[in-house]
Structures are given as C-alpha cells and as structure tokens.
Design a protein around this motif. Structure first.
Motif, PDB file in Angstrom:
ATOM      1  N   ILE A  73      52.871 -25.964 -62.942  1.00 51.06           N
ATOM      2  CA  ILE A  73      51.589 -26.312 -63.552  1.00 51.06           C
ATOM      3  C   ILE A  73      51.299 -27.790 -63.284  1.00 51.06           C
ATOM      4  O   ILE A  73      52.157 -28.645 -63.578  1.00 51.06           O
ATOM      5  CB  ILE A  73      51.611 -26.057 -65.078  1.00 51.06           C
ATOM      6  N   PRO A  74      50.140 -28.127 -62.720  1.00 46.46           N
ATOM      7  CA  PRO A  74      49.800 -29.540 -62.486  1.00 46.46           C
ATOM      8  C   PRO A  74      49.857 -30.339 -63.791  1.00 46.46           C
ATOM      9  O   PRO A  74      49.469 -29.848 -64.857  1.00 46.46           O
ATOM     10  CB  PRO A  74      48.384 -29.475 -61.918  1.00 46.46           C
ATOM     11  N   ASP A  75      50.334 -31.568 -63.690  1.00 46.92           N
ATOM     12  CA  ASP A  75      50.423 -32.514 -64.814  1.00 46.92           C
ATOM     13  C   ASP A  75      51.460 -32.107 -65.856  1.00 46.92           C
ATOM     14  O   ASP A  75      51.687 -32.846 -66.812  1.00 46.92           O
ATOM     15  CB  ASP A  75      49.062 -32.700 -65.516  1.00 46.92           C
ATOM     16  N   GLU A  76      52.081 -30.938 -65.697  1.00 50.78           N
ATOM     17  CA  GLU A  76      53.111 -30.510 -66.649  1.00 50.78           C
ATOM     18  C   GLU A  76      54.471 -30.364 -65.983  1.00 50.78           C
ATOM     19  O   GLU A  76      55.489 -30.765 -66.536  1.00 50.78           O
ATOM     20  CB  GLU A  76      52.712 -29.184 -67.321  1.00 50.78           C
ATOM     21  N   GLY A  77      54.502 -29.779 -64.785  1.00 49.30           N
ATOM     22  CA  GLY A  77      55.757 -29.620 -64.073  1.00 49.30           C
ATOM     23  C   GLY A  77      56.142 -28.172 -63.898  1.00 49.30           C
ATOM     24  O   GLY A  77      55.318 -27.254 -64.028  1.00 49.30           O
ATOM     25  N   VAL A  78      57.439 -27.976 -63.589  1.00 48.64           N
ATOM     26  CA  VAL A  78      57.969 -26.642 -63.330  1.00 48.64           C
ATOM     27  C   VAL A  78      58.478 -26.041 -64.642  1.00 48.64           C
ATOM     28  O   VAL A  78      59.300 -26.642 -65.339  1.00 48.64           O
ATOM     29  CB  VAL A  78      59.099 -26.702 -62.292  1.00 48.64           C
ATOM     30  N   VAL A  79      57.998 -24.841 -64.974  1.00 48.01           N
ATOM     31  CA  VAL A  79      58.338 -24.182 -66.231  1.00 48.01           C
ATOM     32  C   VAL A  79      58.877 -22.788 -65.906  1.00 48.01           C
ATOM     33  O   VAL A  79      58.328 -22.080 -65.046  1.00 48.01           O
ATOM     34  CB  VAL A  79      57.110 -24.069 -67.163  1.00 48.01           C
ATOM     35  N   SER A  80      59.960 -22.407 -66.578  1.00 48.06           N
ATOM     36  CA  SER A  80      60.473 -21.049 -66.381  1.00 48.06           C
ATOM     37  C   SER A  80      59.467 -20.040 -66.926  1.00 48.06           C
ATOM     38  O   SER A  80      58.685 -20.347 -67.830  1.00 48.06           O
ATOM     39  CB  SER A  80      61.823 -20.879 -67.079  1.00 48.06           C
ATOM     40  N   LEU A  81      59.502 -18.829 -66.364  1.00 48.80           N
ATOM     41  CA  LEU A  81      58.513 -17.829 -66.760  1.00 48.80           C
ATOM     42  C   LEU A  81      58.632 -17.473 -68.239  1.00 48.80           C
ATOM     43  O   LEU A  81      57.627 -17.205 -68.909  1.00 48.80           O
ATOM     44  CB  LEU A  81      58.667 -16.564 -65.908  1.00 48.80           C
ATOM     45  N   ASP A  82      59.855 -17.466 -68.773  1.00 53.80           N
ATOM     46  CA  ASP A  82      60.023 -17.133 -70.184  1.00 53.80           C
ATOM     47  C   ASP A  82      59.352 -18.165 -71.082  1.00 53.80           C
ATOM     48  O   ASP A  82      58.806 -17.830 -72.145  1.00 53.80           O
ATOM     49  CB  ASP A  82      61.514 -17.036 -70.524  1.00 53.80           C
ATOM     50  N   GLU A  83      59.363 -19.436 -70.667  1.00 53.62           N
ATOM     51  CA  GLU A  83      58.747 -20.487 -71.465  1.00 53.62           C
ATOM     52  C   GLU A  83      57.236 -20.544 -71.264  1.00 53.62           C
ATOM     53  O   GLU A  83      56.519 -21.085 -72.104  1.00 53.62           O
ATOM     54  CB  GLU A  83      59.360 -21.842 -71.116  1.00 53.62           C
ATOM     55  N   ALA A  84      56.758 -20.006 -70.137  1.00 52.33           N
ATOM     56  CA  ALA A  84      55.331 -20.115 -69.823  1.00 52.33           C
ATOM     57  C   ALA A  84      54.489 -19.122 -70.589  1.00 52.33           C
ATOM     58  O   ALA A  84      53.287 -19.322 -70.762  1.00 52.33           O
ATOM     59  CB  ALA A  84      55.115 -19.913 -68.323  1.00 52.33           C
ATOM     60  N   GLY A  85      55.099 -18.029 -71.068  1.00 48.39           N
ATOM     61  CA  GLY A  85      54.326 -17.036 -71.803  1.00 48.39           C
ATOM     62  C   GLY A  85      54.730 -15.625 -71.426  1.00 48.39           C
ATOM     63  O   GLY A  85      55.718 -15.390 -70.709  1.00 48.39           O
ATOM     64  N   GLU A  86      53.959 -14.697 -71.902  1.00 47.83           N
ATOM     65  CA  GLU A  86      54.264 -13.293 -71.622  1.00 47.83           C
ATOM     66  C   GLU A  86      54.099 -13.007 -70.139  1.00 47.83           C
ATOM     67  O   GLU A  86      53.098 -13.388 -69.523  1.00 47.83           O
ATOM     68  CB  GLU A  86      53.337 -12.390 -72.448  1.00 47.83           C
ATOM     69  N   VAL A  87      55.084 -12.316 -69.560  1.00 47.56           N
ATOM     70  CA  VAL A  87      55.079 -12.000 -68.131  1.00 47.56           C
ATOM     71  C   VAL A  87      54.713 -10.545 -67.942  1.00 47.56           C
ATOM     72  O   VAL A  87      55.321  -9.641 -68.568  1.00 47.56           O
ATOM     73  CB  VAL A  87      56.463 -12.288 -67.499  1.00 47.56           C
ATOM     74  N   VAL A  88      53.734 -10.287 -67.110  1.00 44.08           N
ATOM     75  CA  VAL A  88      53.306  -8.924 -66.773  1.00 44.08           C
ATOM     76  C   VAL A  88      53.677  -8.665 -65.321  1.00 44.08           C
ATOM     77  O   VAL A  88      53.365  -9.483 -64.439  1.00 44.08           O
ATOM     78  CB  VAL A  88      51.795  -8.739 -66.991  1.00 44.08           C
ATOM     79  N   ARG A  89      54.360  -7.536 -65.068  1.00 41.79           N
ATOM     80  CA  ARG A  89      54.801  -7.205 -63.719  1.00 41.79           C
ATOM     81  C   ARG A  89      54.245  -5.848 -63.283  1.00 41.79           C
ATOM     82  O   ARG A  89      54.009  -4.949 -64.116  1.00 41.79           O
ATOM     83  CB  ARG A  89      56.328  -7.170 -63.630  1.00 41.79           C
ATOM     84  N   ASP A  90      54.059  -5.730 -61.996  1.00 44.39           N
ATOM     85  CA  ASP A  90      53.740  -4.452 -61.368  1.00 44.39           C
ATOM     86  C   ASP A  90      54.905  -4.137 -60.447  1.00 44.39           C
ATOM     87  O   ASP A  90      54.927  -4.538 -59.288  1.00 44.39           O
ATOM     88  CB  ASP A  90      52.430  -4.553 -60.583  1.00 44.39           C
ATOM     89  N   GLY A  91      55.876  -3.440 -61.011  1.00 44.01           N
ATOM     90  CA  GLY A  91      57.141  -3.283 -60.308  1.00 44.01           C
ATOM     91  C   GLY A  91      57.895  -4.610 -60.360  1.00 44.01           C
ATOM     92  O   GLY A  91      58.109  -5.187 -61.425  1.00 44.01           O
ATOM     93  N   ASP A  92      58.304  -5.114 -59.191  1.00 43.78           N
ATOM     94  CA  ASP A  92      58.971  -6.415 -59.128  1.00 43.78           C
ATOM     95  C   ASP A  92      57.979  -7.563 -58.945  1.00 43.78           C
ATOM     96  O   ASP A  92      58.370  -8.735 -58.926  1.00 43.78           O
ATOM     97  CB  ASP A  92      59.978  -6.426 -57.965  1.00 43.78           C
ATOM     98  N   ARG A  93      56.729  -7.234 -58.814  1.00 45.04           N
ATOM     99  CA  ARG A  93      55.700  -8.247 -58.516  1.00 45.04           C
ATOM    100  C   ARG A  93      55.081  -8.763 -59.811  1.00 45.04           C
ATOM    101  O   ARG A  93      54.581  -7.992 -60.624  1.00 45.04           O
ATOM    102  CB  ARG A  93      54.635  -7.632 -57.615  1.00 45.04           C
ATOM    103  N   THR A 121      52.274 -10.254 -61.961  1.00 45.63           N
ATOM    104  CA  THR A 121      50.814 -10.241 -61.872  1.00 45.63           C
ATOM    105  C   THR A 121      50.154 -11.181 -62.877  1.00 45.63           C
ATOM    106  O   THR A 121      49.005 -11.567 -62.699  1.00 45.63           O
ATOM    107  CB  THR A 121      50.267  -8.824 -62.096  1.00 45.63           C
ATOM    108  N   GLN A 122      50.897 -11.533 -63.943  1.00 43.52           N
ATOM    109  CA  GLN A 122      50.323 -12.426 -64.949  1.00 43.52           C
ATOM    110  C   GLN A 122      51.444 -13.107 -65.713  1.00 43.52           C
ATOM    111  O   GLN A 122      52.469 -12.509 -66.028  1.00 43.52           O
ATOM    112  CB  GLN A 122      49.424 -11.658 -65.917  1.00 43.52           C
ATOM    113  N   VAL A 123      51.207 -14.429 -65.981  1.00 49.18           N
ATOM    114  CA  VAL A 123      52.136 -15.209 -66.797  1.00 49.18           C
ATOM    115  C   VAL A 123      51.301 -15.944 -67.842  1.00 49.18           C
ATOM    116  O   VAL A 123      50.560 -16.876 -67.509  1.00 49.18           O
ATOM    117  CB  VAL A 123      52.939 -16.215 -65.953  1.00 49.18           C
ATOM    118  N   GLY A 124      51.389 -15.532 -69.097  1.00 46.61           N
ATOM    119  CA  GLY A 124      50.572 -16.141 -70.129  1.00 46.61           C
ATOM    120  C   GLY A 124      49.095 -15.961 -69.827  1.00 46.61           C
ATOM    121  O   GLY A 124      48.610 -14.828 -69.648  1.00 46.61           O
ATOM    122  N   ASP A 125      48.364 -17.050 -69.732  1.00 47.79           N
ATOM    123  CA  ASP A 125      46.929 -16.988 -69.431  1.00 47.79           C
ATOM    124  C   ASP A 125      46.651 -16.999 -67.932  1.00 47.79           C
ATOM    125  O   ASP A 125      45.498 -16.898 -67.513  1.00 47.79           O
ATOM    126  CB  ASP A 125      46.210 -18.185 -70.077  1.00 47.79           C
TER     127      ASP A 125
END
Length: 548
Positions: free
Chosen positions: A180-200, A202-206
C-alpha cells in the motif's frame, strides 16, 4: 371635580414620536456602528462577508500546506476587520483599516520580500527548502540493483477499481503481501478479509483485484506507485512496478544522515556536505537541486565587482539615466510648446485641437508600443516603406535608442500637455500684463515670469515622471526587447536595456536559469537610486515655493 380625560397616543403621522420606518438593513447598520445609511450598511456587510469567506476558504489550505506565516497574517487581518466593522466604536478605523491592509499586502510585503530575496541565493537550482531538496535528491537516486528482490504483482484498487491503488505481491517463496503506498508492505491477514477464487486472491479488505485491461487504463496511477520498505522504522527502499505483472525492490544510492548533516553516495563512498545551499563533495562536485540560504551581500558585491556583470551594468545604468532624463525633457518641451500654442486667445477650434492631443494618452501604452515596433520594422515597417529605404531603426544601437525616445515622446507628451495647460491657465493674467507694461519682451516674460510660476506646479510632476521613466519597462521591452544585444556581454544585456528590463532578463531569460536573488539585489539598487534622486530633487524644488 371632573377628571380630565386622557387622550390616547395616536399611531401614524400625528403621533408624538415619529414612526420608525427605517430599512431593516439600516437598523442593522446602526447596531454595527455608523450612521445607519443603507449604502454604508451594505458596504460594511460586504466587508464582513468577504472577510469571513476569505478566512474559511484559504486558512484550511494554508494549514494543509504548513504556510504558518500566511495563516497568522490572514487570521490577524480577519480578526481586525471583524472587530472594526462589528462594533460602534473606532469609526475612523472603518476607513483606515482596509486601505492600510491593501497597502501592506500590495506594497509593503512585495518590497520587504524583494529585499529579503536579495540576500539569498534564490534561483534555478536553489528554489526548494532543505528538506524538500534532500527528499528530491534521495528519490532521484533510487535504482533497482542487481540481485534485487523481485515479486509477481497484480494491481488492486478500492471502490470497485476506481479508488486508491495497491499491489498484490508474491515473493519467490510464495508468500503473499499487500503493498500500500505511504503505508508499506502488509501481510494479507493484517490487511483485511481475503476472498479467493481457488488459489487466486480476488479481494483483500476494500481492495479488489484488477485485470490487465483495468491496470492499463490506470497506467499513470500504477507507474507512480511506490511502496515503502522499512527496517527498524527507517525507509530503506521502495517496491515499484516494472511491468504490469512484475515488481522489484529499488534502493536509493544516496543516503542522508541528519545527525552529521551529510549526504553519502553508497555506490562511490563519496560524502557531500552542505556548502551555500548545495551538497558539495571535497572535490567540488555539486549535487542538484540545492536549497535557498542567506548569502549576505554577495549579490550586491557581485553586481559591482564581477567583470562579467560590471561592464554591462555600467552601460545599462548610464543609458537608463539618459533615457529617463531625455524622456522627461523631450515630453516636457513638446507638451509645453503645444500648451502655449493652443493657449492663444485668438486661436479657433482650441477644444478640438486639445482633444486630439490627448488621443495618444487615451490609448493603452502597451498596444501603442507594439504598433510602433511594427512601424519601425526594418523590412516590413511602414516608416521605411514611406522613406523608400531600409533604415535599421531597431537593430542599430544608436538608432534603437533614438527610436525608444521617439516612442516614449509619443506616449508621454499628452500628459505634459495636460499638466502645462492647467498650470498656464492658473497663472493670473495680471502678472503677465504687469511684465508687458514694464517693457518685458515676450521671451523675457516667459523666462522670468511664466517659467518660474509654471515650475511651482510642474516640478514635482517632472520628478515623478523621471521616476516613472527610470522604470519604464513596457516601452523598452515591447519595442526593442532591450536589443540589439551588447556584443561580448556574459549576461543578457542589450544597448537599449534599462535596469528594470536588465533585471527581468537576468531573472527569466538567462540561458543558465533564473537568478531571482541577483535580480532582487539589482531591484533594491534601483529603488535606492530612484529614491535618492527623487529626495535630492524635491529638496531643491522647495526654493521655488519662495516665489509665491
């Protein structure tokens, strides 16, 4: 005893107290102070409304830009205006405060700021402050080194793809992160709810994943995207896209040490130290951009001691003085001559002639100057066509100076004509008749009677005209642009340049960039010269008052 009947107080025209039929705005004006007149009230309310709107619009922006001086000035001025116009007291201040504020903003501040800049190195390469310069230098040194950490990347954005952008990063070990610009590298668990389509993902938080077409449509946003990488709380690099599907960690090659106030190029181990607004190595290598710093009187010393500047400066100053003096003398002579001619009692159609004399004065001076530049053009000008020659009016040094004086004569004689006409008509006719009775000739009467009385009125205006022509930028720049150039001059200077046009060319037309500090120093010198000449002239015009 009969009790007298009390007559009720009547309402209307016959009542004891006059009916209050004042306009509501007038009554409001009485409460705010003043005579309560409708126009006065509207004026006060307008000032109050403009003050409030100005504060509401500009103060938040100045706070965001950290322009604290502007915030302080705006707040103090707004409080002063509201305090004056929302009270019945301090009536004189209602007239004095607006004019004083305009004087401070449009006269005092520009003069003070010009004086401040004259003592700095402000110019091309030294415009930023030190913090901005360091940030710019470090940012420009960012490169992707060999062996840099590389990532598979996918573009993401909020608001269904139209909002803020981010990067879905996958390192060589298969670990996934959200950059995320101005924030840095964040793990997916910390970024918010993760939505996947199989292993792909598709959405992380907002943030929703974009396809390649969507990323390409927002190419500008993603090309400017930098994800900071921090270690121990300090930014040590940034992750940026290389292609739409790949990113890499870039690192700066120049590191700033705030404790030592040094800049180090880690690729060459060269150390740069601040020297007069620039980072300079021991070998004299300079890194741009620099920043603005005070340099004392160096700009003034340069104006008088540098051989590259002293030569053109001296020539420009001599011509400047000659131009101002010649313009005043020529316009005064022609204006006075026409005023005397058209003041003859037996001359018919004087009103028509006088009206025609004002035409050059009524036209915009910049338009007239451009017209004269076209008329005097060597190849296409109407003057040379009428004369049947190719006279270099604007390219020969002496003819160019003569052309400038001619154009300024055309622009200035109507003013002198009006002034002299009024001054001549103010001289009592009995004085002239007395001189004639005493046997004075027309020339003697003009020299010993008319001229001294005329100068009582005109002398201060001649001084003002000299000061105006000393800085008459429009005529010089629009007709000749200061040319023809002085051969061999190392600074942009021409034969018809006056000091103010010379300052402009140094500040804005120098091939080496703008030099605002030096230009401001010359502007201060001009101010001191004009002020000194004017003060000296006014001192001796007092002698004319003894003739009254």
């Amino acid at each position: 005893m009969a009790t007298p009947t009390q007559t009720p107080r009547m309402r209307g025209p016959d009542r004891d107290e006059p009916e209050d039929r004042a306009h509501p705005l007038e009554r409001l004006g009485e409460r705010l102070g003043g005579d309560g007149g409708l126009l006065a009230t509207l004026a006060r309310l307008t000032v109050v409304a403009i003050t409030i709107v100005n504060a509401v619009l500009f103060v938040p922006r100045m706070v965001a830009d950290e322009a604290w001086v502007g915030v302080a000035v705006t707040v103090l001025a707004s409080v002063a205006l509201l305090a004056v116009y929302l009270t019945k007291r301090a009536v004189p201040l209602k007239y004095l405060v607006p004019g004083t504020l305009f004087l401070l903003v449009f006269q005092a501040y520009p003069v003070a700021y010009t004086g401040f800049i004259a003592f700095t190195n402000y110019g091309t390469g030294n415009i930023l402050d030190k913090g901005q310069a360091v940030e710019r230098i470090v940012a420009s040194s960012v490169v992707i080194p060999e062996g840099a950490v590389r990532y598979d990347a996918a573009g993401m954005a909020t608001e269904g793809g139209d909002g803020a952008v981010a990067l879905l990063l996958t390192d060589p070990e298969g670990n996934e992160f959200l950059g995320i610009p101005d924030e840095g590298v964040v793990s997916l668990d910390e970024a918010g709810e993760v939505v996947r389509d199989g292993d792909r993902v598709t959405q992380v938080g907002d943030y929703v994943r974009l396809n390649l077409r969507q990323v390409q449509d927002r190419q500008g946003d993603f090309s400017d995207l930098n994800v900071p990488v921090t270690e121990d709380g300090e930014v040590v690099g940034a992750i940026a896209l290389q292609t739409f599907t790949a990113a890499a960690r870039a690192e700066p090659t120049r590191i700033y040490d705030p404790d030592a106030d040094t800049l180090t190029d880690i690729s060459t181990d060269t150390v740069y130290r601040p020297v007069e607004g620039t980072f300079t190595s021991d070998a004299g290598e300079v890194i741009n951009p620099g920043w603005r710093v005070p340099i004392g009187v160096d700009n003034f010393t340069r104006a008088f001691t540098s051989p590259l500047i002293r030569g053109p400066f001296t020539r420009v100053f001599i011509w400047n003085y000659s131009f101002a003096l010649g313009s005043v003398l020529l316009t005064f002579a022609v204006g006075l001559g026409l005023a005397i001619t058209l003041d003859h009692e037996d001359l018919r159609g004087k009103r028509i002639y006088r009206s025609l004399m004002i035409v050059p004065y009524a036209l915009p001076s910049f338009m007239t100057a451009l017209i004269w530049a076209g008329l005097l053009n060597t190849e296409f000008g109407a003057v040379n066509r009428m004369l049947g020659g190719s006279i270099p009016w604007l390219t020969d040094p002496w003819l160019a100076k003569a052309s400038i004086l001619l154009v300024n004569l055309w622009l200035g004689f109507p003013y002198m004509f009006l002034v002299c006409t009024g001054a001549l008509q103010a001289i009592p006719g009995e004085v002239k008749e007395a001189a004639t009775v005493d046997g004075a000739s027309a020339f003697q009467s003009f020299r010993h009677v008319t001229t001294p009385l005329l100068l009582i009125t005109v002398a201060p205006l001649l001084i003002a005209s000299f000061a105006f022509n000393f800085n008459n930028f429009n005529t010089v720049y629009l007709v000749t642009q200061g040319g023809p150039p002085i051969v061999g001059a190392q600074t942009p200077a021409g034969h018809t340049d006056i000091l103010i046009s010379y300052v402009y060319r140094i500040a804005f037309e120098s091939g080496r960039g703008q030099d605002y500090g030096f230009a401001s120093a010359i502007a201060v010198i001009i101010f001191l010269m004009v002020a000194g000449i004017s003060a000296y002239s006014f001192r001796y015009t007092k002698a004319l008052e003894e003739l009254q």
